[in-house]
Design a protein around this motif. Sequence first.
Motif, PDB file in Angstrom:
ATOM      1  N   LEU A   1       0.306  -0.907   0.167  1.00  0.00           N
ATOM      2  CA  LEU A   1       0.385  -0.078  -0.326  1.00  0.00           C
ATOM      3  C   LEU A   1       0.524   1.316  -0.072  1.00  0.00           C
ATOM      4  O   LEU A   1       1.061   2.343  -0.422  1.00  0.00           O
TER       5      LEU A   1
ATOM      6  N   ALA B   1       0.362   3.381  -2.563  1.00  0.00           N
ATOM      7  CA  ALA B   1      -0.075   4.176  -3.168  1.00  0.00           C
ATOM      8  C   ALA B   1       0.040   5.594  -2.052  1.00  0.00           C
ATOM      9  O   ALA B   1      -0.530   6.604  -2.977  1.00  0.00           O
ATOM     10  N   ARG B   2       0.305   5.332  -0.953  1.00  0.00           N
ATOM     11  CA  ARG B   2       0.608   6.927  -0.416  1.00  0.00           C
ATOM     12  C   ARG B   2       1.472   7.972  -1.322  1.00  0.00           C
ATOM     13  O   ARG B   2       1.322   8.694  -1.935  1.00  0.00           O
TER      14      ARG B   2
ATOM     15  N   LYS C   1       0.536   9.180  -4.305  1.00  0.00           N
ATOM     16  CA  LYS C   1      -1.335  10.022  -3.537  1.00  0.00           C
ATOM     17  C   LYS C   1      -0.286  11.779  -3.210  1.00  0.00           C
ATOM     18  O   LYS C   1      -1.110  12.501  -4.054  1.00  0.00           O
TER      19      LYS C   1
ATOM     20  N   VAL D   1      -2.291  -2.171  -6.529  1.00  0.00           N
ATOM     21  CA  VAL D   1      -2.152  -1.298  -5.912  1.00  0.00           C
ATOM     22  C   VAL D   1      -1.905  -0.428  -6.833  1.00  0.00           C
ATOM     23  O   VAL D   1      -2.505   1.097  -6.610  1.00  0.00           O
TER      24      VAL D   1
ATOM     25  N   ALA E   1      -3.736   3.175  -8.430  1.00  0.00           N
ATOM     26  CA  ALA E   1      -3.348   4.493  -7.610  1.00  0.00           C
ATOM     27  C   ALA E   1      -3.100   5.537  -8.340  1.00  0.00           C
ATOM     28  O   ALA E   1      -3.307   6.732  -8.982  1.00  0.00           O
TER      29      ALA E   1
ATOM     30  N   THR F   1      -6.781   6.844 -10.269  1.00  0.00           N
ATOM     31  CA  THR F   1      -7.347   7.403  -9.538  1.00  0.00           C
ATOM     32  C   THR F   1      -7.033   9.026  -8.939  1.00  0.00           C
ATOM     33  O   THR F   1      -7.599  10.048  -9.534  1.00  0.00           O
TER      34      THR F   1
END
Length: 442
Positions: A191, A194-195, A198, A238, A242, A245
């Motif tokens: 994950l 994803a951080r 972002k 993942v 991401a 998104t």
Amino acid sequence: MEGDWSPLSVIRDIVDEGMQEDPFYVMDLGEVVERYQNWKDLMPRVEPFYAVKCNDDKLLVRTLASLGAGFDCASKAEIQLVMDMGIKPERIIFANPAKMASHIRYATARGVTTMTFDSETELHKIKQCSPDAQLVIRIRCDAADAQCPLGIKFGCEPLTEAPRLLKLAAVLKLNVVGVSFHVGSGAGESLVYARGIKMARVLFDLGETLGLKDMRLLDIGGGFAGNSNSDLREVSQVINAAIETNFGGRDVRVIAEPGRYFAAAAYTLAAMIHASRELSTGTDEGHTMYFINDGVYGSFNCVLYDHQTVAAEPLEPSSTRPTTCSIWGPSCDGLDCVIGSCQLPPQHTGSWLVFRDMGAYTLPVASPFNGFPVPRVRALVDKRLWAVLKDMWPLNEATFILEGRPTGPQTPEDSLTPSERSATPSPTPDTHHTIFVECALK
Ligand SMILES: Cc1ncc(COP(=O)(O)O)c(C=O)c1O
């Protein structure tokens, strides 16, 4: 290679010849090709830029180049190695946030202008040495656990330092084109990507408000597992989600800098036991110390520097009950311990042990300390794959020595007349036929 073969069967063939005393690697080119294909299938939007530092074996680098990979170089010498193979500068990122001025000048002179930064001093240095460079800000984004954490050394804080550095870049009229991060090598968390993605999006937006109009590169770094039993699927899901998104529908190029993902599983090391010692433990269970011809000053430097745990496998299977032992390198240093305690069926002097997944952060760091040679690499390729690879630039037959001789017109058979050639017996088609290919560039 033709017929049924595996790295282990080839190691057996080599050992059975009875001439081998030094440790050696077999490198399976097919593993590299398969991994490249797997990457493309699972993350079609993410272009891999292989991190050369992980293993700069020219055959590995050439194979990846011929497949279409880009390259992450950390120094002048790495840039030189890659460019001397004919790789175009656009396929290279100089991904070291703390560069020497002379290395920046060298990169710039050779057209390598995409480079990372994470500090004010680096921005000023780049302004001096390469004012038109395409800059990528490296932010810190650490996985919850990693074999080798990197955030302690590189990556500015995304919420506090990064905005200040982007403002400074804008004031200096430097060209910031993107954001990068590295979650840590051998990351144990998916994950985290994803951080990072972002946070990158937040900085892309900030860049736009600061007038940095060229931000179009997202670099998600390395950290991907490379061992034979690892799986890219979870982390790819993942990452794909991401990217969708945060950058779906935007004209942003996404690259990554995988190192161990491509290198680890392709290399299998074979090392020989040349001595042993029985320790009395005061219990029924004894302890045997085995001494092998490669140690922590050679390939097993990965135990010290890469925090790797390695597993020894006897080359010859045995049904004898395993006993407790430890494995030591050949040098005279007490630090030279490869495995402190493990279970193996009793081995004798002259037995060979095999270590899989040894291609990452091993060879480039190994030294011949105490006079013990760094293992040579014997590269293997399946005949069907070779038929495809050899036609792809930049691999060609002139790159290799076949069975110790250059191939092509230099082989004795080629110097024969057609009638002499037809009289020469060819290998029986159904025999196990091994050809050792060595990189002539070494
Ligand atoms: C900047 C950078 N990129 C990529 C890599 C390769 O990382 P990995 O082997 O974990 O994929 C490293 C490793 O240290 C690195 O420092």
